[in-house]
Design an enzyme around this catalytic site. Structure first.
Site, mmCIF file in Angstrom:
data_model
loop_
_atom_site.group_PDB
_atom_site.id
_atom_site.type_symbol
_atom_site.label_atom_id
_atom_site.label_comp_id
_atom_site.label_asym_id
_atom_site.label_seq_id
_atom_site.Cartn_x
_atom_site.Cartn_y
_atom_site.Cartn_z
ATOM 1 N N SER A 37 0.791 -1.234 0.000
ATOM 2 C CA SER A 37 0.000 0.000 0.000
ATOM 3 C C SER A 37 0.823 1.283 0.000
ATOM 4 O O SER A 37 0.261 2.374 -0.078
ATOM 5 C CB SER A 37 -0.958 0.009 1.198
ATOM 6 O OG SER A 37 -0.254 0.008 2.408
ATOM 7 N N LYS B 199 -6.029 3.868 8.914
ATOM 8 C CA LYS B 199 -5.118 4.818 8.272
ATOM 9 C C LYS B 199 -5.686 6.234 8.307
ATOM 10 O O LYS B 199 -4.958 7.207 8.538
ATOM 11 C CB LYS B 199 -4.861 4.389 6.831
ATOM 12 C CG LYS B 199 -4.058 3.096 6.711
ATOM 13 C CD LYS B 199 -3.933 2.646 5.271
ATOM 14 C CE LYS B 199 -3.148 1.346 5.161
ATOM 15 N NZ LYS B 199 -3.027 0.880 3.768
#
Length: 258
Positions: free
Chosen positions: A165, A208
Site C-alpha cells: 500500500s 489509516k
C-alpha cells in the site's frame, strides 16, 4: 482500589494521554492496568500525604506512570523534496509512514533501507519501473536509470514493514527527488501502484484515516476502488479530512507535488 468518586479526578486529556503515550494495543487490557496503577498511587497519596483529592492531568501523569513509552508518529511540518507521508496499517492501529528518497549522481543503483519485507521491496521496484516507462511525460530525463543513484528509505529501521500500500507514496517520493519538486506536507496517501501507473485498492483504510486525522493531515489520497470502504466509515472520522480518490499516478502527483 478503595477510592471514592470524589477522591480521584481524571481529565479527558489525561485519559487520552494514557492511551496514546502508555498503551499500544488493539484492546483495552493494558489501559485498564495503567488506570489501576493511577488508582493505587492515588490511594498511597491519600493515606501518606494527607491529600483529600487527586486531580490527574497530562502534566502529572509522568509522576504517576513514569516516562512516556510511546511517541506519536512524526511527520514533516514543511514541504520537502523527496519526503512523502504514507499511511500504514499495524496490529495496533494506523500510523503515518514517512517515505524518503534521495538522488545522487551515479550509475543507476537503486538502494532500499528500513527493514522492508519482500512485498514492499517489490513495491519499490514497481514504482521505479513505472517512472522509467513514463519518464518523458513525467518530465524526468529518459536516461536517469543510467546516470542517477536512488536511495529509498523508511525511517524507524527497527520496525519491520511490509505490504503493497505504500506504492504511490514511493513513486511520488522518487519523482520528487528526481525533479526537485517539493511534496506537500499536509497530504498523506495510500495505494498500490502498477507498472503502468494504475492505483489499486488497499486494506485497513479506517485505521489509516484515523492516523492521518490524529497527525493533523488535512488531505488524503485514496484509491478510487476504495470508495465503498470510505462510505462505510463514520462521518466523525472523515470530518475535517479532504478525501481525494485517485485512479492513476498523474492524479496523485497533481495533488501531492507543489
Amino acid at each position: 482500589h478503595g477510592l471514592k468518586k470524589t477522591q480521584l479526578r481524571l481529565s479527558d486529556d489525561a485519559i487520552r494521554q494514557i492511551i496514546s503515550g502508555y498503551t499500544r494495543e488493539s484492546g483495552v487490557r493494558l489501559l485498564e492496568r495503567q488506570l489501576g496503577k493511577v488508582c493505587r498511587k492515588t490511594a498511597m497519596r491519600l493515606v501518606d500525604g494527607g491529600e483529600k483529592r487527586v486531580n490527574v492531568t497530562p502534566d502529572s501523569l509522568r509522576e504517576l506512570l513514569g516516562v512516556v513509552r510511546y511517541q506519536d508518529g512524526v511527520h514533516s511540518t514543511r514541504n520537502q523534496v523527496g519526503v512523502v507521508n504514507g499511511l500504514a496499517w499495524t496490529e495496533v492501529g494506523g500510523e503515518i509512514l514517512e517515505v524518503e528518497a534521495g538522488v545522487m549522481e551515479g550509475s543507476g543503483k537503486l538502494e532500499l533501507t528500513g527493514n522492508l519485507g519482500k512485498v514492499m521491496q517489490e513495491s519499490v521496484q514497481a514504482a521505479y519501473t513505472c517512472l522509467r516507462s513514463r519518464a518523458a511525460e513525467l518530465g524526468i530525463p529518459r536516461d536517469f536509470y543510467k546516470t542517477k543513484d536512488i536511495h529509498v528509505h523508511f525511517p524507524e529501521g527497527a520496525v519491520p514493514k511490509d505490504g503493497p500500500s505504500a506504492g504511490i507514496a514511493i513513486a511520488t517520493a522518487m519523482l520528487s527527488a528526481l525533479t526537485g519538486r517539493p511534496v506537500r506536507h499536509d497530504v498523506a496517501m495510500t495505494g498500490e501502484v502498477t507498472l503502468r501507473g494504475r492505483v489499486l485498492p488497499i486494506g485497513g483504510l479506517k485505521e489509516k484515516m484515523l492516523a492521518a486525522k490524529y497527525a493533523g493531515i488535512t488531505k488524503i489520497l485514496v484509491p478510487d476502488q476504495n470508495r465503498p470502504d470510505v462510505e462505510e466509515i463514520d462521518g466523525e472520522i472523515k470530518d475535517g479530512l479532504t478525501i481525494v480518490f485517485v485512479e492513476k499516478m498523474e492524479q496523485v502527483l497533481k495533488e501531492a507535488l507543489v
